[in-house]
Write a protein that holds these residues in place. Structure first.
Motif, PDB file in Angstrom:
ATOM      1  N   VAL A  92      33.930   8.404  90.234  1.00 20.14           N
ATOM      2  CA  VAL A  92      33.171   7.835  89.072  1.00 20.14           C
ATOM      3  C   VAL A  92      33.897   6.374  89.147  1.00 20.14           C
ATOM      4  CG1 VAL A  92      33.237   7.466  86.600  1.00 20.14           C
ATOM      5  CG2 VAL A  92      33.043   9.690  87.483  1.00 20.14           C
ATOM      6  N   ALA A  93      35.023   6.068  89.482  1.00 17.42           N
ATOM      7  CA  ALA A  93      35.570   4.816  89.811  1.00 17.42           C
ATOM      8  C   ALA A  93      34.943   4.180  91.194  1.00 17.42           C
ATOM      9  CB  ALA A  93      37.131   4.889  90.015  1.00 17.42           C
ATOM     10  N   SER A  94      34.762   4.783  92.084  1.00 18.45           N
ATOM     11  CA  SER A  94      33.931   4.077  93.183  1.00 18.45           C
ATOM     12  C   SER A  94      32.605   3.842  92.997  1.00 18.45           C
ATOM     13  CB  SER A  94      34.153   4.995  94.581  1.00 18.45           C
ATOM     14  OG  SER A  94      33.428   6.116  94.230  1.00 18.45           O
ATOM     15  N   SER A  95      31.845   4.614  92.196  1.00 20.91           N
ATOM     16  CA  SER A  95      30.619   4.390  91.826  1.00 20.91           C
ATOM     17  C   SER A  95      30.410   3.243  90.914  1.00 20.91           C
ATOM     18  CB  SER A  95      29.926   5.665  91.144  1.00 20.91           C
ATOM     19  OG  SER A  95      28.543   5.438  90.852  1.00 20.91           O
TER      20      SER A  95
ATOM     21  N   GLN B 150      40.576   0.795  92.454  1.00 26.20           N
ATOM     22  CA  GLN B 150      42.041   1.154  91.852  1.00 26.20           C
ATOM     23  C   GLN B 150      42.001   0.518  90.416  1.00 26.20           C
ATOM     24  OE1 GLN B 150      41.423  -0.680  94.565  1.00 26.20           O
ATOM     25  NE2 GLN B 150      42.373   0.743  95.970  1.00 26.20           N
ATOM     26  N   LYS B 151      41.516  -0.518  90.099  1.00 27.13           N
ATOM     27  CA  LYS B 151      41.577  -0.930  88.747  1.00 27.13           C
ATOM     28  C   LYS B 151      40.758   0.105  87.568  1.00 27.13           C
ATOM     29  CE  LYS B 151      40.271  -4.845  85.693  1.00 27.13           C
ATOM     30  NZ  LYS B 151      40.084  -6.341  85.648  1.00 27.13           N
ATOM     31  N   ILE B 152      39.540   0.337  88.165  1.00 24.84           N
ATOM     32  CA  ILE B 152      38.628   1.226  87.447  1.00 24.84           C
ATOM     33  C   ILE B 152      39.285   2.772  87.294  1.00 24.84           C
ATOM     34  CG2 ILE B 152      36.369   2.289  87.356  1.00 24.84           C
ATOM     35  CD1 ILE B 152      35.365  -0.208  88.467  1.00 24.84           C
ATOM     36  N   GLU B 153      39.791   3.069  88.400  1.00 28.14           N
ATOM     37  CA  GLU B 153      40.544   4.265  88.334  1.00 28.14           C
ATOM     38  C   GLU B 153      41.708   4.490  87.236  1.00 28.14           C
ATOM     39  OE1 GLU B 153      41.876   7.826  91.762  1.00 28.14           O
ATOM     40  OE2 GLU B 153      41.625   5.826  92.282  1.00 28.14           O
ATOM     41  N   HIS B 154      42.279   3.400  87.566  1.00 26.47           N
ATOM     42  CA  HIS B 154      43.679   3.352  86.438  1.00 26.47           C
ATOM     43  C   HIS B 154      43.125   3.348  85.136  1.00 26.47           C
ATOM     44  CE1 HIS B 154      47.548   2.337  85.174  1.00 26.47           C
ATOM     45  NE2 HIS B 154      47.149   1.247  84.494  1.00 26.47           N
ATOM     46  N   GLN B 155      41.899   2.507  84.782  1.00 28.64           N
ATOM     47  CA  GLN B 155      41.458   2.679  83.414  1.00 28.64           C
ATOM     48  C   GLN B 155      40.981   3.970  82.668  1.00 28.64           C
ATOM     49  OE1 GLN B 155      38.522  -0.419  83.579  1.00 28.64           O
ATOM     50  NE2 GLN B 155      39.941  -2.068  82.900  1.00 28.64           N
ATOM     51  N   LEU B 156      40.388   4.837  83.996  1.00 27.14           N
ATOM     52  CA  LEU B 156      39.775   6.011  83.449  1.00 27.14           C
ATOM     53  C   LEU B 156      40.967   6.935  83.242  1.00 27.14           C
ATOM     54  CD1 LEU B 156      37.056   6.352  86.170  1.00 27.14           C
ATOM     55  CD2 LEU B 156      36.669   6.228  83.860  1.00 27.14           C
ATOM     56  N   LYS B 157      41.979   6.870  84.211  1.00 30.45           N
ATOM     57  CA  LYS B 157      43.356   7.864  83.888  1.00 30.45           C
ATOM     58  C   LYS B 157      43.847   7.284  82.653  1.00 30.45           C
ATOM     59  CE  LYS B 157      44.000   8.960  88.649  1.00 30.45           C
ATOM     60  NZ  LYS B 157      45.059   8.900  89.919  1.00 30.45           N
ATOM     61  N   GLN B 158      44.004   6.394  82.240  1.00 32.28           N
ATOM     62  CA  GLN B 158      44.701   5.931  80.868  1.00 32.28           C
ATOM     63  C   GLN B 158      43.717   6.422  79.717  1.00 32.28           C
ATOM     64  OE1 GLN B 158      44.895   1.458  80.603  1.00 32.28           O
ATOM     65  NE2 GLN B 158      47.135   1.789  80.962  1.00 32.28           N
ATOM     66  N   ASN B 159      42.367   6.221  79.761  1.00 27.82           N
ATOM     67  CA  ASN B 159      41.845   6.602  78.700  1.00 27.82           C
ATOM     68  C   ASN B 159      41.617   8.279  78.598  1.00 27.82           C
ATOM     69  OD1 ASN B 159      40.626   4.318  78.159  1.00 27.82           O
ATOM     70  ND2 ASN B 159      38.839   4.185  79.343  1.00 27.82           N
ATOM     71  N   LEU B 160      41.734   9.050  79.761  1.00 25.16           N
ATOM     72  CA  LEU B 160      41.872  10.377  79.692  1.00 25.16           C
ATOM     73  C   LEU B 160      43.185  10.800  79.140  1.00 25.16           C
ATOM     74  CD1 LEU B 160      40.820  13.111  80.923  1.00 25.16           C
ATOM     75  CD2 LEU B 160      41.816  12.860  82.856  1.00 25.16           C
ATOM     76  N   ALA B 161      44.286  10.265  79.274  1.00 25.16           N
ATOM     77  CA  ALA B 161      45.433  10.443  78.733  1.00 25.16           C
ATOM     78  C   ALA B 161      45.435  10.269  77.363  1.00 25.16           C
ATOM     79  CB  ALA B 161      46.637   9.554  79.468  1.00 25.16           C
ATOM     80  N   LEU B 162      44.950   9.195  76.850  1.00 28.05           N
ATOM     81  CA  LEU B 162      44.731   9.029  75.439  1.00 28.05           C
ATOM     82  C   LEU B 162      43.827  10.047  74.808  1.00 28.05           C
ATOM     83  CD1 LEU B 162      44.043   4.936  75.324  1.00 28.05           C
ATOM     84  CD2 LEU B 162      46.201   6.375  74.561  1.00 28.05           C
ATOM     85  N   ALA B 163      42.721  10.425  75.376  1.00 24.04           N
ATOM     86  CA  ALA B 163      41.779  11.546  74.819  1.00 24.04           C
ATOM     87  C   ALA B 163      42.788  12.674  74.709  1.00 24.04           C
ATOM     88  CB  ALA B 163      40.421  11.622  75.759  1.00 24.04           C
ATOM     89  N   LYS B 164      43.274  12.995  75.759  1.00 24.11           N
ATOM     90  CA  LYS B 164      44.104  14.363  75.577  1.00 24.11           C
ATOM     91  C   LYS B 164      45.114  14.211  74.406  1.00 24.11           C
ATOM     92  CE  LYS B 164      44.147  16.077  80.266  1.00 24.11           C
ATOM     93  NZ  LYS B 164      44.932  16.219  81.390  1.00 24.11           N
ATOM     94  N   ALA B 165      45.506  12.950  74.032  1.00 23.47           N
ATOM     95  CA  ALA B 165      46.705  12.948  72.867  1.00 23.47           C
ATOM     96  C   ALA B 165      46.012  13.391  71.631  1.00 23.47           C
ATOM     97  CB  ALA B 165      47.194  11.668  72.977  1.00 23.47           C
TER      98      ALA B 165
END
Length: 52
Positions: free
Chosen positions: A19-22, A32-47
Motif C-alpha cells: 500500500v505504501a509503495s503504491s 518509508q514516510k508513508i509506511e511509517h504513517q500507516l503503521k502509526q495509524n494501525l497502532a492508533l486503531a488497535k488502541a
C-alpha cells in the motif's frame, strides 16, 4: 495426479509495504514516510476499543 498448490502467507507487513509503495508512486512521497504513517495509524486503531 492432482497437483497440490501451496499458498504463501501474506503478512500484515507485506500489505502495508504494498500500500505504501503504491501510494508513493501516485503521490510522489517516499515509501518509508508513508509506511511509517500507516503503521502509526494501525497502532492508533488497535488502541480504540469497540463500544459495547
Amino acid at each position: 495426479m492432482a497437483k497440490k498448490t501451496t499458498k504463501s502467507q501474506i503478512t500484515q507487513s507485506q500489505i502495508c509495504r504494498a500500500v505504501a509503495s503504491s501510494t508513493a508512486i501516485e503521490t510522489g512521497a517516499s515509501v518509508q514516510k508513508i509506511e511509517h504513517q500507516l503503521k502509526q495509524n494501525l497502532a492508533l486503531a488497535k488502541a480504540v476499543g469497540l463500544a459495547r
